[in-house]
Design an enzyme around this catalytic site. Sequence first.
Site, PDB file in Angstrom:
ATOM      1  N   TYR A  58      -4.011  17.253  20.768  1.00 41.04           N
ATOM      2  CA  TYR A  58      -3.732  18.052  19.567  1.00 41.04           C
ATOM      3  C   TYR A  58      -2.455  17.544  18.936  1.00 41.04           C
ATOM      4  O   TYR A  58      -1.451  17.348  19.632  1.00 41.04           O
ATOM      5  CB  TYR A  58      -3.570  19.541  19.917  1.00 41.04           C
ATOM      6  N   GLU A  60      -1.299  18.717  15.500  1.00 38.72           N
ATOM      7  CA  GLU A  60      -1.142  19.353  14.181  1.00 38.72           C
ATOM      8  C   GLU A  60       0.237  19.031  13.634  1.00 38.72           C
ATOM      9  O   GLU A  60       1.232  19.066  14.358  1.00 38.72           O
ATOM     10  CB  GLU A  60      -1.340  20.867  14.302  1.00 38.72           C
ATOM     11  N   ASP A 204     -12.179   7.815  -6.720  1.00 42.04           N
ATOM     12  CA  ASP A 204     -12.793   7.831  -5.385  1.00 42.04           C
ATOM     13  C   ASP A 204     -13.381   6.441  -5.164  1.00 42.04           C
ATOM     14  O   ASP A 204     -14.411   6.087  -5.753  1.00 42.04           O
ATOM     15  CB  ASP A 204     -13.881   8.916  -5.350  1.00 42.04           C
ATOM     16  N   THR A 230     -13.363   6.810   1.785  1.00 39.18           N
ATOM     17  CA  THR A 230     -13.767   6.895   3.180  1.00 39.18           C
ATOM     18  C   THR A 230     -13.315   5.593   3.821  1.00 39.18           C
ATOM     19  O   THR A 230     -12.936   4.641   3.124  1.00 39.18           O
ATOM     20  CB  THR A 230     -15.297   7.044   3.336  1.00 39.18           C
ATOM     21  N   LYS A 233     -17.083   2.416   4.989  1.00 38.11           N
ATOM     22  CA  LYS A 233     -18.088   1.682   4.195  1.00 38.11           C
ATOM     23  C   LYS A 233     -17.667   0.212   4.118  1.00 38.11           C
ATOM     24  O   LYS A 233     -17.639  -0.438   5.161  1.00 38.11           O
ATOM     25  CB  LYS A 233     -18.236   2.357   2.825  1.00 38.11           C
ATOM     26  N   ARG A 239     -15.735   6.316  10.895  1.00 37.53           N
ATOM     27  CA  ARG A 239     -16.127   7.331   9.912  1.00 37.53           C
ATOM     28  C   ARG A 239     -14.945   8.265   9.664  1.00 37.53           C
ATOM     29  O   ARG A 239     -14.412   8.861  10.597  1.00 37.53           O
ATOM     30  CB  ARG A 239     -17.310   8.118  10.481  1.00 37.53           C
TER      31      ARG A 239
HETATM   32  N1  DSN Z   1     -23.408   9.655   1.428  1.00 31.11           N
HETATM   33  C1  DSN Z   1     -22.586   8.541   0.979  1.00 31.11           C
HETATM   34  C2  DSN Z   1     -23.401   7.489   0.357  1.00 31.11           C
HETATM   35  O1  DSN Z   1     -24.445   7.197   0.897  1.00 31.11           O
HETATM   36  O2  DSN Z   1     -23.015   6.914  -0.643  1.00 31.11           O
HETATM   37  C3  DSN Z   1     -21.514   8.971   0.126  1.00 31.11           C
HETATM   38  O3  DSN Z   1     -20.772   9.960   0.778  1.00 31.11           O
END
Ligand code: DSN
Length: 418
Positions: A58, A60, A204, A230, A233, A239
């Site tokens: 933990y 925080e 984003d 994110t 990707k 993730r």
């Molecule tokens: N679900 C993702 C995508 O496939 O683009 C975006 O969060």
Amino acid sequence: MSESTTRYPAVAAVDPEVATALDAERLRENESLVLIASENYCSAAVLAAQGSLLTNKYAEGYPGKRYYAGCENADTVERLAIERAKALFGVDHANVQPHSGSSANMTAYLAVLKPGDKILGMALAHGGHLTHGAKVSFSGKIFSSFSYGVSRESGTIDMDEVARIAAIVKPKMIVTGASAYPRFFDWQGFRDIANEHKAYLMADIAHIAGMVATGYHPSPVPYADFVTTTTHKTLRGPRGGMVMCKHEHAAAVDKTLFPGLQGGPLVHVIAAKAVAFKEALSPAFKEYQARILANARALAGRLLAHGFNLISGGTDNHLMLVDLQNKGITGADAESALHAAGITCNKNGIPFDPRPPTITSGIRLGTPILTTRGMGEAEVVQIADWIDAILRDPKDTAVQSRIRAQVRELCGRFPAYP
Ligand code: DSN
């Protein structure tokens, strides 16, 4: 798989059902061609960090200011992740604690907006993301949300149209970025429109983060108040999510995320983010991003040669949106026929799609995973030929079986995980 042959003996000893699913997933990832544009296969180092015992801790708070003792190693990995993120993207401030892209976006909104404020984002049906104001998402429930889309003729964002809508809506925040948009974003154009209405600008970059980090897509950092992403990707990390911002918003972002939205950070994931960011700072990562793009161009070119229509006519990034209407197939049928042959992608609504999101008229294809596996243009062209052969008759299971065997053979030559 028995305990002696499983790759997960510690799991198998306790829970054979989960171990079997893990082994099956390893096989699936190794033996299929995954063209889901938002997915990637992270490195063994990232996997090991994420699977580490930091999951036990933990922490925080933030480095040096925790609410628990024993956070010295958590501080080390979080500081490394922050410093590397700042170096990668050239930002003033990075918060690496968001559990997901959705949490990251929520943080950016709530750092400066109040419930009921107006946001203007790209329509989900035109390639935007749920969290950019879709009515079914928190972003469309908490805020008064409005959307812009792409032009019917060009398939690209028409900045004059964005300006026209912004003039009517007068949003407090403009949201840019998308989940299914194959072209560059005009960050300066969005900034100019935001300035006219004294609106905040959020970009984003979840899909294109790897390209932004390496200079293959223009960076929104000089223009946007908030840049969210994110990490799993094109960035090829674990993730998770991240919020970046200018100094002036740093305190608000940190306070909004913790204690505002999240409790304890996932320290094992933050460790994996640190590892991924180190990988992304290497010259090899820049070459890798160039290969993702070259593969996407090759895939798009071959599909066009086979008579497929691509939204906007092609791609500038790692993905393309295939409009199947001229082929007389739905996105859902295409997805399942391709999957039967070991080619995994997702059905995707196309702009002005006459079909519902559960059926759709398109598929979205991306090249990050093929590239991670070391495949190049020759393999990608072969894959485009298989896609064409399968979609000529999505009911032809003999073609699917024949290609399934060839897919397995190709995957065997480019193993993903030992
Ligand atoms: N679900 C993702 C995508 O496939 O683009 C975006 O969060």
